[in-house]
Write a protein that holds these residues in place. Structure first.
Motif, mmCIF file in Angstrom:
data_model
loop_
_atom_site.group_PDB
_atom_site.id
_atom_site.type_symbol
_atom_site.label_atom_id
_atom_site.label_comp_id
_atom_site.label_asym_id
_atom_site.label_seq_id
_atom_site.Cartn_x
_atom_site.Cartn_y
_atom_site.Cartn_z
ATOM 1 N N SER A 92 -2.526 22.152 3.526
ATOM 2 C CA SER A 92 -1.228 21.798 2.958
ATOM 3 C C SER A 92 -1.257 20.334 2.548
ATOM 4 O O SER A 92 -1.798 19.491 3.268
ATOM 5 C CB SER A 92 -0.111 22.034 3.982
ATOM 6 O OG SER A 92 1.152 21.729 3.427
ATOM 7 N N VAL A 93 -0.691 20.035 1.381
ATOM 8 C CA VAL A 93 -0.621 18.660 0.881
ATOM 9 C C VAL A 93 0.832 18.324 0.592
ATOM 10 O O VAL A 93 1.485 18.996 -0.207
ATOM 11 C CB VAL A 93 -1.462 18.473 -0.395
ATOM 12 C CG1 VAL A 93 -1.343 17.030 -0.883
ATOM 13 C CG2 VAL A 93 -2.920 18.824 -0.126
ATOM 14 N N ALA A 94 1.333 17.301 1.249
ATOM 15 C CA ALA A 94 2.696 16.824 1.006
ATOM 16 C C ALA A 94 2.613 15.494 0.269
ATOM 17 O O ALA A 94 1.870 14.599 0.682
ATOM 18 C CB ALA A 94 3.451 16.662 2.320
ATOM 19 N N THR A 95 3.360 15.373 -0.816
ATOM 20 C CA THR A 95 3.294 14.172 -1.648
ATOM 21 C C THR A 95 4.694 13.642 -1.917
ATOM 22 O O THR A 95 5.601 14.403 -2.256
ATOM 23 C CB THR A 95 2.612 14.467 -2.998
ATOM 24 O OG1 THR A 95 1.319 15.008 -2.747
ATOM 25 C CG2 THR A 95 2.470 13.198 -3.829
ATOM 26 N N ALA B 9 -1.175 2.043 -11.837
ATOM 27 C CA ALA B 9 0.090 2.770 -11.831
ATOM 28 C C ALA B 9 -0.097 4.231 -11.443
ATOM 29 O O ALA B 9 0.839 4.887 -11.000
ATOM 30 C CB ALA B 9 0.757 2.679 -13.199
ATOM 31 N N GLN B 10 -1.328 4.751 -11.611
ATOM 32 C CA GLN B 10 -1.587 6.143 -11.290
ATOM 33 C C GLN B 10 -2.106 6.312 -9.863
ATOM 34 O O GLN B 10 -2.411 7.412 -9.433
ATOM 35 C CB GLN B 10 -2.619 6.715 -12.286
ATOM 36 C CG GLN B 10 -2.185 6.623 -13.742
ATOM 37 C CD GLN B 10 -0.900 7.365 -14.003
ATOM 38 O OE1 GLN B 10 -0.706 8.461 -13.498
ATOM 39 N NE2 GLN B 10 -0.006 6.776 -14.787
ATOM 40 N N SER B 11 -2.228 5.211 -9.119
ATOM 41 C CA SER B 11 -2.845 5.278 -7.797
ATOM 42 C C SER B 11 -1.947 6.020 -6.812
ATOM 43 O O SER B 11 -0.728 5.928 -6.859
ATOM 44 C CB SER B 11 -3.152 3.879 -7.276
ATOM 45 O OG SER B 11 -1.966 3.138 -7.129
ATOM 46 N N VAL B 12 -2.590 6.761 -5.922
ATOM 47 C CA VAL B 12 -1.912 7.487 -4.863
ATOM 48 C C VAL B 12 -2.614 7.152 -3.554
ATOM 49 O O VAL B 12 -3.837 7.225 -3.452
ATOM 50 C CB VAL B 12 -1.948 9.008 -5.101
ATOM 51 C CG1 VAL B 12 -1.324 9.749 -3.919
ATOM 52 C CG2 VAL B 12 -1.237 9.365 -6.391
ATOM 53 N N THR C 167 0.839 -1.205 0.000
ATOM 54 C CA THR C 167 0.000 0.000 0.000
ATOM 55 C C THR C 167 0.867 1.246 0.000
ATOM 56 O O THR C 167 0.655 2.179 -0.780
ATOM 57 C CB THR C 167 -0.931 0.012 1.227
ATOM 58 O OG1 THR C 167 -1.770 -1.138 1.184
ATOM 59 C CG2 THR C 167 -1.790 1.263 1.234
ATOM 60 N N LEU C 168 1.887 1.253 0.861
ATOM 61 C CA LEU C 168 2.765 2.416 0.938
ATOM 62 C C LEU C 168 3.765 2.466 -0.213
ATOM 63 O O LEU C 168 4.475 3.448 -0.368
ATOM 64 C CB LEU C 168 3.517 2.419 2.267
ATOM 65 C CG LEU C 168 2.639 2.561 3.512
ATOM 66 C CD1 LEU C 168 3.490 2.542 4.763
ATOM 67 C CD2 LEU C 168 1.814 3.829 3.454
ATOM 68 N N ALA C 169 3.808 1.377 -1.031
ATOM 69 C CA ALA C 169 4.682 1.392 -2.202
ATOM 70 C C ALA C 169 4.151 2.336 -3.264
ATOM 71 O O ALA C 169 4.877 2.734 -4.174
ATOM 72 C CB ALA C 169 4.820 -0.020 -2.777
ATOM 73 N N ASN C 170 2.859 2.682 -3.184
ATOM 74 C CA ASN C 170 2.310 3.684 -4.088
ATOM 75 C C ASN C 170 2.822 5.065 -3.703
ATOM 76 O O ASN C 170 3.433 5.256 -2.645
ATOM 77 C CB ASN C 170 0.774 3.673 -4.006
ATOM 78 C CG ASN C 170 0.180 2.374 -4.493
ATOM 79 O OD1 ASN C 170 0.639 1.805 -5.477
ATOM 80 N ND2 ASN C 170 -0.842 1.892 -3.795
ATOM 81 N N ASP C 171 2.570 6.039 -4.573
ATOM 82 C CA ASP C 171 2.829 7.413 -4.186
ATOM 83 C C ASP C 171 1.952 7.729 -2.975
ATOM 84 O O ASP C 171 0.809 7.283 -2.884
ATOM 85 C CB ASP C 171 2.502 8.368 -5.330
ATOM 86 C CG ASP C 171 3.426 8.161 -6.527
ATOM 87 O OD1 ASP C 171 4.457 7.489 -6.360
ATOM 88 O OD2 ASP C 171 3.100 8.655 -7.614
ATOM 89 N N VAL C 172 2.489 8.490 -2.035
ATOM 90 C CA VAL C 172 1.775 8.805 -0.802
ATOM 91 C C VAL C 172 1.494 10.303 -0.744
ATOM 92 O O VAL C 172 2.384 11.116 -1.005
ATOM 93 C CB VAL C 172 2.582 8.367 0.438
ATOM 94 C CG1 VAL C 172 1.868 8.776 1.721
ATOM 95 C CG2 VAL C 172 2.799 6.861 0.419
#
Length: 373
Positions: free
Chosen positions: A256-259, A274-277, A234-239
């Motif tokens: 504020s959004v941190a990515t 592949a686009q999942s965040v 799950t955390l292997a996706n963009d966070v």
């Protein structure tokens, strides 16, 4: 450079341990002592090989502090505590007596417990974090090793200044201040450390070298006796971490959004996936925009740390602590990285002799890009 040398010389090691209550040496049969990260109290469990006559002494004690010394003395047949390393000082919370074996089990925590068990409601107005840390250490009888800070608590966090006026544990206040000052906070022995101790505490990594099987050797080799990994997919996706706050005094809403973006090191998969965040949202009261930014960054780092985990069992030593990075090499996978020790346990047994260390690590945040919006 690493703090351990590989390959080892193959010399015979003779670990020794001494456990003391004041000047009294405990006749132990085994003990299990832990460090649970630099922001938490470590625990201990001690099996005392006792006779019935010892019960009276133990049951009369109202306060028991156990100093755990361990090391590799030059003369393993003739040594004292001064020849060993003070691993930690523990405060015993409970004593358990076994009527059948006459044994005694001691259970407790390190002296962080002096701070976690005591709540205060003092209004810390116009004081720095270091002044507060020194005051709290003195209140519970710990020696303060505190590096000076300059910002007033009420100056850099209005909400934090208010929260410090509520009754809460001393330890909550200290770790809270340390996190927002970017400092370390931990208890070792009878001393409270509060500051940036990179120059005093070795930040060189402990190396775990894994050599996979090959044509000449159909089995792996490793300086760890056991080595396991875990990957949180799950955390292997963009966070993405979103922090929102309504500031009452300013009558304003801040966001504020941190990515963290890890696309370049991900395995190709279905186009939609592949686009999942992985998104996380948090709401706090009375944060400014700058405080929202800082909180988003902090939470992003804490969440991302759990993507890769490692657990290793190693021959016993006195050089690994929660501030020691653990570097894994040789697997040829993303697990070849640096880990932060979340939990360290040392186990020692008198008969048959045995001394080992187990390390539970999580990855140090290394996202390719971190953006704020």
């Amino acid at each position: 450079m690493t703090i351990n040398t590989l390959p080892t010389a193959g010399s015979l090691a003779a670990p020794r341990a001494i456990l003391m209550v004041g000047s009294k040496v405990i006749d132990w049969s085994s003990w299990d002592a832990g460090h649970n990260g630099i922001y938490e109290a470590g625990t201990v469990s001690i099996e005392v090989a006792a006779v019935f006559a010892d019960w009276a002494w133990w049951t009369q004690q109202t306060e028991i502090l156990v100093d755990v010394y361990v090391g590799f003395p030059k003369d393993p047949l003739n040594y004292s505590a001064s020849d060993l390393t003070l691993l930690q000082t523990y405060r015993i919370d409970s004593i358990r007596l076994n009527a059948a074996t006459l044994g005694i089990t001691l259970s407790g925590r390190d002296l962080t417990a002096l701070l976690t068990d005591k709540k205060i409601d003092i209004k810390f107005q116009n004081q720095t974090a270091s002044q507060i840390a020194t005051y709290l250490a003195n209140q519970v009888g710990l020696t303060p090793n505190v590096q000076p800070t300059t910002d007033l608590v009420g100056h850099f966090f209005t909400l934090d200044h208010v929260s410090l006026q509520r009754q809460q544990s001393m330890w909550s206040i200290l770790t809270y201040l340390a996190q927002h000052e970017g400092l370390q906070c931990f208890v070792l022995g009878r001393t409270l450390y509060f500051g940036a101790f990179g120059s005093q505490l070795s930040n060189q990594p402990y190396l775990i070298q894994y050599d996979p099987p090959n044509t000449d050797r159909p089995y792996p080799t490793c300086n760890a006796t056991s080595l396991e990994f875990e990957h949180d997919l799950t955390l292997a996706n963009d966070v993405s971490v979103k922090v929102m706050s309504y500031h009452g005094m300013k009558n304003a809403v801040y966001t504020s959004v941190a990515t963290s973006t890890k696309t370049a090191k991900r395995i190709e998969r279905d186009a939609d996936l592949a686009q999942s965040v992985q998104e996380y949202s948090f709401t706090f009261a009375d944060l400014t925009q700058a405080q929202c930014d800082a909180k988003a960054q902090l939470l992003l780092g804490q969440i991302s740390q759990h993507e890769l985990k490692m657990e290793a069992k190693l021959p016993g030593d006195t050089i690994i602590y929660p501030w020691t990075p653990v570097l894994v090499q040789g697997t040829g996978t993303p697990f070849d990285t640096t880990y932060e020790a979340a939990r360290i346990r040392r186990r020692c047994q008198a008969d048959p002799p045995r001394f080992e260390v187990s390390v539970h690590g999580k990855t140090v945040t290394d996202a390719q890009t971190v953006t704020l919006s």
